[in-house]
Design a protein around this motif. Structure first.
Motif, PDB file in Angstrom:
ATOM      1  N   LYS A 141       0.832  -1.197   0.000  1.00  0.00           N
ATOM      2  CA  LYS A 141       0.000   0.000   0.000  1.00  0.00           C
ATOM      3  C   LYS A 141       0.867   1.248   0.000  1.00  0.00           C
ATOM      4  O   LYS A 141       0.394   2.350   0.202  1.00  0.00           O
ATOM      5  CB  LYS A 141      -0.909   0.002   1.224  1.00  0.00           C
ATOM      6  N   GLY A 142       2.159   1.064  -0.196  1.00  0.00           N
ATOM      7  CA  GLY A 142       3.100   2.153  -0.028  1.00  0.00           C
ATOM      8  C   GLY A 142       3.260   3.087  -1.210  1.00  0.00           C
ATOM      9  O   GLY A 142       2.794   2.833  -2.318  1.00  0.00           O
ATOM     10  N   TRP A 143       3.935   4.170  -0.911  1.00  0.00           N
ATOM     11  CA  TRP A 143       4.314   5.179  -1.890  1.00  0.00           C
ATOM     12  C   TRP A 143       5.824   5.128  -2.041  1.00  0.00           C
ATOM     13  O   TRP A 143       6.540   4.893  -1.073  1.00  0.00           O
ATOM     14  CB  TRP A 143       3.892   6.563  -1.408  1.00  0.00           C
ATOM     15  N   GLU A 165       5.549   7.378  -6.991  1.00  0.00           N
ATOM     16  CA  GLU A 165       4.702   6.306  -7.520  1.00  0.00           C
ATOM     17  C   GLU A 165       3.927   5.657  -6.381  1.00  0.00           C
ATOM     18  O   GLU A 165       4.426   5.529  -5.275  1.00  0.00           O
ATOM     19  CB  GLU A 165       5.566   5.240  -8.195  1.00  0.00           C
ATOM     20  N   HIS A 166       2.715   5.256  -6.690  1.00  0.00           N
ATOM     21  CA  HIS A 166       1.912   4.531  -5.712  1.00  0.00           C
ATOM     22  C   HIS A 166       1.944   3.059  -6.080  1.00  0.00           C
ATOM     23  O   HIS A 166       1.742   2.695  -7.228  1.00  0.00           O
ATOM     24  CB  HIS A 166       0.468   5.039  -5.712  1.00  0.00           C
ATOM     25  N   LEU A 167       2.230   2.248  -5.102  1.00  0.00           N
ATOM     26  CA  LEU A 167       2.394   0.805  -5.270  1.00  0.00           C
ATOM     27  C   LEU A 167       3.704   0.534  -5.999  1.00  0.00           C
ATOM     28  O   LEU A 167       4.441   1.449  -6.337  1.00  0.00           O
ATOM     29  CB  LEU A 167       1.204   0.177  -5.987  1.00  0.00           C
ATOM     30  N   GLU A 168       4.000  -0.712  -6.220  1.00  0.00           N
ATOM     31  CA  GLU A 168       5.248  -1.088  -6.878  1.00  0.00           C
ATOM     32  C   GLU A 168       5.086  -0.940  -8.381  1.00  0.00           C
ATOM     33  O   GLU A 168       4.516  -1.803  -9.038  1.00  0.00           O
ATOM     34  CB  GLU A 168       5.630  -2.513  -6.504  1.00  0.00           C
ATOM     35  N   VAL A 169       5.597   0.141  -8.939  1.00  0.00           N
ATOM     36  CA  VAL A 169       5.446   0.404 -10.362  1.00  0.00           C
ATOM     37  C   VAL A 169       6.740   0.116 -11.105  1.00  0.00           C
ATOM     38  O   VAL A 169       6.755  -0.626 -12.073  1.00  0.00           O
ATOM     39  CB  VAL A 169       5.008   1.874 -10.606  1.00  0.00           C
ATOM     40  N   SER A 170       7.832   0.693 -10.666  1.00  0.00           N
ATOM     41  CA  SER A 170       9.091   0.530 -11.373  1.00  0.00           C
ATOM     42  C   SER A 170      10.007  -0.461 -10.666  1.00  0.00           C
ATOM     43  O   SER A 170       9.662  -1.022  -9.629  1.00  0.00           O
ATOM     44  CB  SER A 170       9.776   1.891 -11.520  1.00  0.00           C
ATOM     45  N   GLY A 189      11.688   3.661  -0.622  1.00  0.00           N
ATOM     46  CA  GLY A 189      10.399   3.471   0.026  1.00  0.00           C
ATOM     47  C   GLY A 189      10.229   2.029   0.432  1.00  0.00           C
ATOM     48  O   GLY A 189      11.164   1.243   0.343  1.00  0.00           O
ATOM     49  N   PRO A 190       9.072   1.690   0.912  1.00  0.00           N
ATOM     50  CA  PRO A 190       7.816   2.443   0.817  1.00  0.00           C
ATOM     51  C   PRO A 190       7.679   3.494   1.918  1.00  0.00           C
ATOM     52  O   PRO A 190       8.261   3.375   2.995  1.00  0.00           O
ATOM     53  CB  PRO A 190       6.749   1.371   0.988  1.00  0.00           C
ATOM     54  N   TYR A 191       6.911   4.505   1.606  1.00  0.00           N
ATOM     55  CA  TYR A 191       6.558   5.560   2.538  1.00  0.00           C
ATOM     56  C   TYR A 191       5.061   5.496   2.778  1.00  0.00           C
ATOM     57  O   TYR A 191       4.316   5.002   1.931  1.00  0.00           O
ATOM     58  CB  TYR A 191       6.960   6.925   1.972  1.00  0.00           C
ATOM     59  N   PRO A 192       4.587   6.003   3.913  1.00  0.00           N
ATOM     60  CA  PRO A 192       3.172   5.857   4.262  1.00  0.00           C
ATOM     61  C   PRO A 192       2.215   6.700   3.423  1.00  0.00           C
ATOM     62  O   PRO A 192       1.046   6.375   3.322  1.00  0.00           O
ATOM     63  CB  PRO A 192       3.106   6.274   5.727  1.00  0.00           C
ATOM     64  N   ASP A 193       2.743   7.776   2.818  1.00  0.00           N
ATOM     65  CA  ASP A 193       1.861   8.650   2.031  1.00  0.00           C
ATOM     66  C   ASP A 193       2.674   9.363   0.954  1.00  0.00           C
ATOM     67  O   ASP A 193       3.902   9.331   0.953  1.00  0.00           O
ATOM     68  CB  ASP A 193       1.137   9.658   2.931  1.00  0.00           C
ATOM     69  N   GLU A 194       1.969  10.009   0.056  1.00  0.00           N
ATOM     70  CA  GLU A 194       2.608  10.679  -1.084  1.00  0.00           C
ATOM     71  C   GLU A 194       3.527  11.812  -0.632  1.00  0.00           C
ATOM     72  O   GLU A 194       4.632  11.983  -1.157  1.00  0.00           O
ATOM     73  CB  GLU A 194       1.534  11.214  -2.030  1.00  0.00           C
TER      74      GLU A 194
END
Length: 74
Positions: free
Chosen positions: A14-16, A26-31, A38-43
């Protein structure tokens, strides 16, 4: 179909993330993982990824210097 494909991940990501290659958040695992912080808790926190990494590095460097100075005092 393989059995493993039918099961859902009990802990979905659910991370950023901050993409170090593109400079984008990016939100979720994109690249690729090698290009992400990350992940970070928010944008908003993900947007500060480089600042956070810089602060953590400075703190670790300071701790290393303090640890090294202990050895020279003995």
């Amino acid at each position: 179909m393989a059995l493993w494909r039918k099961k859902k991940d009990p802990n979905p990501d659910k991370g950023w993330y901050y993409n170090t290659k593109t400079g984008e958040v990016e939100h979720l695992e994109v690249s690729r993982a090698i290009d992400r912080l990350g992940p970070y808790p928010d944008e908003a926190t993900a947007r500060r990824a480089l600042e956070i990494a810089r602060q953590r590095t400075e703190e670790a460097d300071r701790a290393d210097r303090e640890w090294g100075n202990r050895d020279s005092d003995e």
